[in-house]
Design an enzyme around this catalytic site. Structure first.
Site, PDB file in Angstrom:
ATOM      1  N   ASP A 327       0.854  -1.175   0.000  1.00 51.42           N
ATOM      2  CA  ASP A 327       0.000   0.000   0.000  1.00 51.42           C
ATOM      3  C   ASP A 327       0.896   1.233   0.000  1.00 51.42           C
ATOM      4  O   ASP A 327       2.082   1.157   0.330  1.00 51.42           O
ATOM      5  CB  ASP A 327      -0.889  -0.027   1.238  1.00 51.42           C
ATOM      6  N   THR A 329      -0.184   4.769   1.244  1.00 57.78           N
ATOM      7  CA  THR A 329      -0.383   5.602   2.424  1.00 57.78           C
ATOM      8  C   THR A 329      -0.165   4.800   3.701  1.00 57.78           C
ATOM      9  O   THR A 329      -0.765   3.749   3.895  1.00 57.78           O
ATOM     10  CB  THR A 329      -1.808   6.192   2.420  1.00 57.78           C
ATOM     11  N   ASP A 569      -1.751  -1.262   6.080  1.00 60.37           N
ATOM     12  CA  ASP A 569      -2.067  -0.849   7.451  1.00 60.37           C
ATOM     13  C   ASP A 569      -3.541  -0.544   7.657  1.00 60.37           C
ATOM     14  O   ASP A 569      -3.970  -0.353   8.788  1.00 60.37           O
ATOM     15  CB  ASP A 569      -1.252   0.388   7.835  1.00 60.37           C
TER      16      ASP A 569
END
Length: 829
Positions: A327, A329, A569
């Site tokens: 990912d 961000t 996350d």
């Protein structure tokens, strides 16, 4: 002026939770006393007792115990020395696993989710085990539902139950609906009252199993178990053959005849002693132990870098990974963002900053973007207007926008905030400007006025652009070197993000990721799995990826034979983390993402991943070396025992000789090799590759031992100590050469290790104590030279076999690499 209503509630409930007292401390204490608690352990790891039993009561220890029992009866004590080695190895294994358990338990406490509960009117965080029946819990996006319950309030609450039901579509929850433990919140916020806790909850047993600290289900361990099964089957016929030949075919000799001190024995005892000497060498007693130790030490080393290994084979699995999907961000960029600019597009009648402040105030559960907007509005001195919320749509990674409907003095207004290219039509100037800013690495959101209430099924409808909200996201300092490491190791990296493709490409270019200059919008990818996998393999930066599409992309890569690690996350990463071969979550990420991942980086440092890869490669490479050594010993013992049994001559060794050979050639060196640095790239085919070295080397060593034995025996039926010593010399010299081949590349400590083993062997042969204890005799130079000469010939044969095999493997890899390149190059149209 429009009159404002006192209370306007959307179908999902008000934007803020109602006043609720929850349980009192007295009520909590009463439920704890009556056992109505969520008594699921933080970890389902093995207890101290289970660790001790697991290391003591093993199949190999059972074999050794039986063989030692035989020696305990017939003597002498020197021949039972092998049992002491097993005892020491077992103690080492217990100590190392206890250290690993202590490390894991400490990290697990840090990583454990702390749900929010309402007690005496206050929202507090408690440990999962402290939740009691009838507790009121509050959840938001990314939280995992830890107990079963009934919803009491919903602020746009949407729950993903795919981990329980397999259905990926989020389910909207309203007051009165049930929520099940094991599901997780993808949008909105809400409260529910616990109706089932502890082991009565729906997913409690599944969660317990999923978090178990396991030493099984990996290629290494399954391969070793398969090898041990084969060896177990071989023990019985070889043992029976030896006893029969020693008893009934004239192949026995007593200790008294051999000149060795100790208990005088008859034919049966001598036959049993010969059998024990052979079978002890056939059993790879240290292989399972060293595998467990290598994994346990790996856990401890990674724990020092704040990496929690939730499933032990993940260390091995990440070492085999050839694609990392990450990912953007919170993984490549810092978790927090900063409001850089609000670009007014002139589409509204009021101030965009005022509307943004209202949206931030109305959002009950801020994500990173909304938190940055709230901070930016506060820094600009903009207070939130007193606009009651009439409808709320929480942000969802699937729809790429959030919004709220407000009762303003000018009437109801519907405002949305999200991706410009999703909310606006193709070719809109505002969307083009957002793409231009995104290409500079910014995260750009559109603030727009919607035509429909945000909680309606057709929302948002036509959207009038009002402002572009530009957020600055800082790239992690360690992200670039980490991507460089993966590139050097031949691991492809794919950035998979829900942001605009241009923004994803800009971050990738800034990090030097190959192919990031050609970012792909995931909405344009093929729907068929084969085409999707091919496109994902050929590109490296993807934007506008929904959670379901992330999962499909990971699945497509796996279908093409790739071993995939997924890092993330957020709640939008959960499905992909679960689908990947190895899921890696950030410690500051959502509880849902941490619960399904095999590895958790508690310090949120993406740069820890190379250490995990290196640790996995160390474990795999070293265990492969150790396995080759132990199986070489097994093969040469099988060859020697079979031929001796068929020739009906006395077995050339006593158990004490086997103990000496095993210790100096494989036992002691393998302990150091199992924990040594190793950067070899992990490849599948552990069993085949291990046997490829062990079988030829063991065959040659076994035949060399038989040759020496027959030469020095000279037609006699009873060997003397000098005959046995010559065979010991042949086997030790040959197998020490195998050790040198396996130990490459050479460093000073490996040379010192092999030299020390030669020194120990020499001391045993030339000192009076060693000669007495091990029944050795080097007084006949002719027999010593015979042993050395046969060993030299065997060493030459093993070296030739090794060189030829290495060349065959190299050519096979070259052909395989060329075929893979041809598959990846698209055919011309």
């Amino acid at each position: 002026m429009t009159e404002l209503p006192d209370v306007i509630e959307p179908p999902g409930g008000p934007a803020r939770p109602p006043a609720e007292t929850g349980l009192t401390e007295a009520e909590v204490a009463e439920r704890v006393a009556s056992g109505r608690t969520n008594d699921v352990p933080v970890r389902a790891g093995r207890t101290v007792g289970q660790i001790v039993r697991g290391n003591v009561f093993t199949r190999i220890n059972a074999m050794i115990a039986v063989l030692f029992s035989v020696i305990a009866v017939i003597g002498p004590v020197q021949d039972g020395l092998f049992a002491m080695v097993i005892l020491i190895n077992t103690l080492i294994g217990i100590v190392q696993e206890l250290r690993a358990k202590r490390t894991l338990d400490k990290l697990a406490i840090v990583n454990a989710a702390r749900p929010r509960v309402v007690r005496e009117g206050t929202v507090v965080r408690v440990a999962t085990q402290e939740i009691v029946l009838d507790e009121v819990l509050e959840v938001g996006a990314g939280d995992q539902v830890v107990v079963d319950g009934t919803v009491t309030w919903s602020g746009g609450l949407e729950v993903d139950e795919s981990l329980l039901t397999g259905e990926a579509d989020p389910v909207a929850k309203r007051p009165g609906d049930t929520v099940m433990s094991g599901s997780f919140v993808v949008a909105g916020t809400g409260r529910f009252r616990a109706t089932k806790v502890g082991r009565h909850a729906y997913a409690a047993r599944l969660a317990e199993e999923a978090s178990r600290f396991s030493l099984v289900r990996s290629e290494l361990r399954s391969g070793i178990d398969r090898i041990l099964t084969w060896i177990t089957y071989a023990l019985f016929p070889i043992g029976a053959l030896l006893i029969y030949s020693q008893l009934f075919m004239g192949g026995h000799v007593s200790l008294e005849e051999s000149g060795a001190g100790g208990q005088v024995s008859g034919p049966l005892a001598d036959a049993l002693r010969s059998m024990v000497a052979a079978l002890v060498s056939m059993v790879p007693e240290g292989l399972v132990l060293l595998t467990s130790i290598a994994f346990a030490v790996g856990v401890i080393r990674l724990g020092r870098h704040r990496c929690l290994v939730q499933e032990l084979p993940a260390i091995e699995g990440l070492a085999r990974v050839d694609v990392v999907c990450t990912d953007k961000t919170g993984t490549l960029t810092e978790t927090g963002m900063k409001l850089a600019e609000i670009r007014d597009l002139g589409g509204g009648t009021g101030s965009p900053v005022q509307v943004l402040a209202a949206l931030a105030a109305g959002d009950p559960d801020h994500n990173a973007s909304m938190a940055a907007i709230a901070q930016g509005c506060a820094a600009a001195g903009q207070d939130s207007p007193e606009w009651p919320v009439t409808a709320l749509a929480a942000f969802s990674s699937a729809r790429k926008w959030s919004g709220a409907s407000f009762a303003t003095p000018d009437g109801e207004q519907n405002w949305v905030l999200g991706a410009a290219d999703v909310l606006l039509g193709a070719g809109d100037p505002a969307a083009a400007e957002a793409e231009r800013l995104g290409a500079q690495g910014y995260r750009v959101l559109l603030l727009g006025r919607a035509q429909l209430r945000v909680d309606t099924e057709a929302a948002p409808g036509p959207v009038r652009p009002v402002a572009l909200v530009v957020l600055d996201q800082r790239v992690r300092e360690d992200a670039g070197p980490t991507l460089d490491y993966f590139a050097d190791q031949g691991v492809d990296v794919k950035i998979v993000s829900g942001d605009h493709a241009a923004s994803v490409g800009a971050v990738g270019r800034g990090l030097g990721l190959e192919g990031a200059d050609r970012p792909v919008d995931a909405r344009t990818l093929p729907q068929d799995p084969a085409g999707l996998g091919r496109e994902v393999e050929e590109h490296s930066a993807f934007g506008r990826v929904t959670p379901e599409r992330k999962r499909d992309m990971v699945r497509g890569l796996r279908d093409r034979g790739r071993t995939v690690a997924m890092t993330g996350d957020g709640v939008n990463d959960v499905l992909a983390l679960k689908e990947a071969d190895i899921g890696v979550a950030m410690g500051s990420g959502s509880p849902a993402s941490r619960s399904v991942a095999q590895l958790v980086l508690l310090d949120n440092r993406f740069a820890v991943l190379p250490r995990v890869v290196a640790e996995g490669r160390r474990v795999i490479g070293n265990i492969e070396r150790v396995a080759s050594l132990f199986l070489t010993k097994t093969v040469y013992t099988m060859v020697l025992a079979t031929i001796v049994g068929l020739l009906a001559v006395s077995y050339p060794f006593f158990p004490r000789h086997a103990t000496l050979i095993n210790a100096v050639t494989f036992g002691i060196p393998s302990f150091f090799l199992a924990l040594a640095p190793n950067t070899d790239i992990a490849r599948p085919g552990f069993v085949a590759r291990t046997l490829r070295l062990a079988v030829p080397s063991g065959l040659v060593a076994g035949l060399a031992a038989v040759t020496t034995y027959l030469l020095v025996l000279g037609g006699r039926s009873a060997p003397d100590p000098s005959d046995r010593t010559a065979v010991v010399i042949t086997l030790c010299a040959t197998t020490l050469w195998v050790l040198l081949l396996v130990a490459k590349p050479y460093v000073w400590w490996k040379v010192l290790l092999v030299g020390s083993m030669v020194g120990l062997l020499t001391l045993a042969m030339v000192t009076p104590l060693g000669q007495w204890f091990f029944d050795l005799d080097v007084s006949d130079p002719g027999k010593v030279l015979t042993g050395l000469a046969v060993a030299a010939a065997a060493i030459c044969v093993i070296t030739v076999i090794r060189v030829v095999d290495d060349r065959i493997i190299a050519r096979s890899r070259d052909r395989s690499g060329e075929e893979q390149e041809r598959e990846r190059v698209p055919e011309p149209v």
